[in-house]
Design a protein around this motif. Structure first.
Motif, PDB file in Angstrom:
ATOM      1  N   SER A  17      -4.617   8.159   0.939  1.00  0.00           N
ATOM      2  CA  SER A  17      -4.739   6.716   1.156  1.00  0.00           C
ATOM      3  C   SER A  17      -3.829   6.185   2.271  1.00  0.00           C
ATOM      4  CB  SER A  17      -4.465   5.965  -0.146  1.00  0.00           C
ATOM      5  OG  SER A  17      -4.573   4.583   0.039  1.00  0.00           O
ATOM      6  N   PRO A  18      -2.562   6.604   2.378  1.00  0.00           N
ATOM      7  CA  PRO A  18      -1.729   6.118   3.486  1.00  0.00           C
ATOM      8  C   PRO A  18      -2.299   6.482   4.864  1.00  0.00           C
ATOM      9  CG  PRO A  18      -0.337   7.067   1.782  1.00  0.00           C
ATOM     10  CD  PRO A  18      -1.764   7.408   1.428  1.00  0.00           C
ATOM     11  N   ARG A  21      -5.116   4.036   5.537  1.00  0.00           N
ATOM     12  CA  ARG A  21      -4.588   2.718   5.925  1.00  0.00           C
ATOM     13  C   ARG A  21      -4.177   2.708   7.393  1.00  0.00           C
ATOM     14  NH1 ARG A  21      -1.213   3.106   1.530  1.00  0.00           N
ATOM     15  NH2 ARG A  21       0.596   2.799   2.841  1.00  0.00           N
ATOM     16  N   TYR A  52       1.976  11.670  -5.472  1.00  0.00           N
ATOM     17  CA  TYR A  52       2.201  10.271  -5.833  1.00  0.00           C
ATOM     18  C   TYR A  52       2.244  10.070  -7.345  1.00  0.00           C
ATOM     19  CZ  TYR A  52       1.376   9.323  -0.942  1.00  0.00           C
ATOM     20  OH  TYR A  52       1.462   9.316   0.413  1.00  0.00           O
ATOM     21  N   ARG A  55       0.383   7.080  -9.547  1.00  0.00           N
ATOM     22  CA  ARG A  55       0.107   5.891  -8.727  1.00  0.00           C
ATOM     23  C   ARG A  55      -1.385   5.656  -8.490  1.00  0.00           C
ATOM     24  NH1 ARG A  55       2.798   4.597  -2.852  1.00  0.00           N
ATOM     25  NH2 ARG A  55       1.639   2.690  -2.453  1.00  0.00           N
ATOM     26  N   TYR A  56      -2.126   6.700  -8.166  1.00  0.00           N
ATOM     27  CA  TYR A  56      -3.562   6.571  -7.880  1.00  0.00           C
ATOM     28  C   TYR A  56      -4.382   7.355  -8.907  1.00  0.00           C
ATOM     29  CZ  TYR A  56      -1.819   5.131  -3.268  1.00  0.00           C
ATOM     30  OH  TYR A  56      -1.156   4.508  -2.235  1.00  0.00           O
ATOM     31  N   PHE A  61      -7.698   0.091  -6.009  1.00  0.00           N
ATOM     32  CA  PHE A  61      -6.414  -0.226  -5.386  1.00  0.00           C
ATOM     33  C   PHE A  61      -6.676  -0.890  -4.043  1.00  0.00           C
ATOM     34  CE2 PHE A  61      -6.191   3.575  -7.916  1.00  0.00           C
ATOM     35  CZ  PHE A  61      -5.103   3.351  -8.733  1.00  0.00           C
ATOM     36  N   HIS A  62      -5.953  -1.959  -3.741  1.00  0.00           N
ATOM     37  CA  HIS A  62      -6.076  -2.613  -2.435  1.00  0.00           C
ATOM     38  C   HIS A  62      -4.725  -2.590  -1.750  1.00  0.00           C
ATOM     39  CE1 HIS A  62      -6.437  -6.084   0.422  1.00  0.00           C
ATOM     40  NE2 HIS A  62      -7.404  -5.278   0.784  1.00  0.00           N
ATOM     41  N   GLU A  63      -4.646  -1.819  -0.689  1.00  0.00           N
ATOM     42  CA  GLU A  63      -3.458  -1.764   0.150  1.00  0.00           C
ATOM     43  C   GLU A  63      -3.965  -1.983   1.570  1.00  0.00           C
ATOM     44  OE1 GLU A  63      -1.655   1.989  -0.770  1.00  0.00           O
ATOM     45  OE2 GLU A  63      -1.070   1.336  -2.765  1.00  0.00           O
TER      46      GLU A  63
END
Length: 97
Positions: A17-18, A21, A52, A55-56, A61-63
């Motif tokens: 995910s990072p 983003r 993580y 966390r996920y 999830f919205h980042e």
């Protein structure tokens, strides 16, 4: 990119995910961790094979700018599931303003 298009990536592991983003991806769909496969009420997932941790583990999830959806999926490497029902997810995407 054409008008109305959405940068989207299917990715087995939500730990990416990072990266999504930073790349400006709007939508990422994952399902690798299967919600932890063992979940207890109130506590949630017990063990998730991810850097993580929990966390996920599952859910939405919205980042910004990325929306990540992690499905628990229908199966896993281990046949054991406790408190973590299999799921097939139907998502409806709508254009924003």
């Amino acid at each position: 990119m054409s008008h109305g298009s959405v940068p989207f990536v299917p990715q087995s592991h939500p730990g990416q995910s990072p990266v999504a983003r930073r790349a400006g991806i709007d939508l990422m769909l994952s399902g690798h961790v299967h919600g932890g496969q063992i979940r207890f009420p109130v506590i949630g997932s017990v063990l998730v094979p991810s850097i993580y941790g929990r966390r996920y583990d599952c859910g939405l999830f919205h980042e910004a700018p990325t929306v990540l959806h992690v499905s628990r999926g229908l199966s896993g490497d281990q046949p054991l599931r406790f408190g973590c029902k299999p799921e097939a997810t139907l998502l409806t995407l709508r254009a924003g303003s």
